[in-house]
Motif scaffolding. Structure first.
Motif, PDB file in Angstrom:
ATOM      1  N   TYR A 112      48.024  34.181 -10.445  1.00  0.00           N
ATOM      2  CA  TYR A 112      47.950  35.457 -11.146  1.00  0.00           C
ATOM      3  C   TYR A 112      48.657  36.527 -10.340  1.00  0.00           C
ATOM      4  O   TYR A 112      48.680  36.494  -9.112  1.00  0.00           O
ATOM      5  N   VAL A 118      48.834  40.869 -10.452  1.00  0.00           N
ATOM      6  CA  VAL A 118      48.324  42.089 -11.064  1.00  0.00           C
ATOM      7  C   VAL A 118      49.067  43.284 -10.479  1.00  0.00           C
ATOM      8  O   VAL A 118      49.339  43.335  -9.285  1.00  0.00           O
ATOM      9  N   ILE A 128      42.168  42.397  -7.569  1.00  0.00           N
ATOM     10  CA  ILE A 128      41.835  41.221  -8.380  1.00  0.00           C
ATOM     11  C   ILE A 128      40.853  40.367  -7.592  1.00  0.00           C
ATOM     12  O   ILE A 128      40.956  40.264  -6.364  1.00  0.00           O
ATOM     13  N   LEU A 150      48.489  42.173 -16.111  1.00  0.00           N
ATOM     14  CA  LEU A 150      48.118  40.875 -15.555  1.00  0.00           C
ATOM     15  C   LEU A 150      49.092  39.820 -16.050  1.00  0.00           C
ATOM     16  O   LEU A 150      49.383  39.745 -17.248  1.00  0.00           O
TER      17      LEU A 150
END
Length: 137
Positions: A39, A41, A8, A50
């Motif tokens: 975030y 991922v 990411i 996500l």
């Protein structure tokens, strides 16, 4: 375009790119901060997922790489690449109608359910990217 080796990243234009569908085993990045949001991922050849602040935002099955993901109050836009056809799930606003465009072609309208989830498929070919826009009606 290519897979995201770091899994990411934030792009210069403020969007995020994430996912690596070439990985044989699941990898993840936790607490990646962008504009005060965290975030998470998870990605590999079978799935890319996500989350933002603990809430699922996007899931691609099998795995994919998503470039320039941008989510606003008007909708979502991104560029996607994968080895094969994808099933995408996004969590948007509940009980809202959205128009889906793939490479600027209107592929239909879809209503979110009471949890805000939408599901749709995209036909993919290896080494070919597709631009996806999901616009609130």
């Amino acid at each position: 375009m290519s897979v995201i080796e770091e899994l990411i990243r934030q792009e210069k234009n403020g969007t995020i790119s994430f996912g690596n569908y070439l990985l044989d085993s699941k990898k993840k990045v936790l607490d990646f901060e962008v504009k005060g949001d965290l975030y998470k991922v998870k990605t590999f050849q079978e799935i890319t997922k996500l989350e933002k602040n603990g809430k699922m935002i996007l899931e691609a099955v099998p795995g994919a790489t998503i470039h320039n993901f941008d989510m606003t109050e008007k909708g979502v836009s991104f560029v996607v690449e994968a080895k094969e056809d994808l099933q995408l799930t996004l969590e948007l606003e509940p009980d809202v109608e959205y128009k889906i465009l793939v490479d600027n072609v209107n592929v239909g309208r879809i209503n979110t359910n009471m949890t805000g989830k939408v599901n749709f498929s995209i036909e993919m070919q290896e080494n070919i990217t597709k631009t996806v826009e999901i616009k609130k009606m």
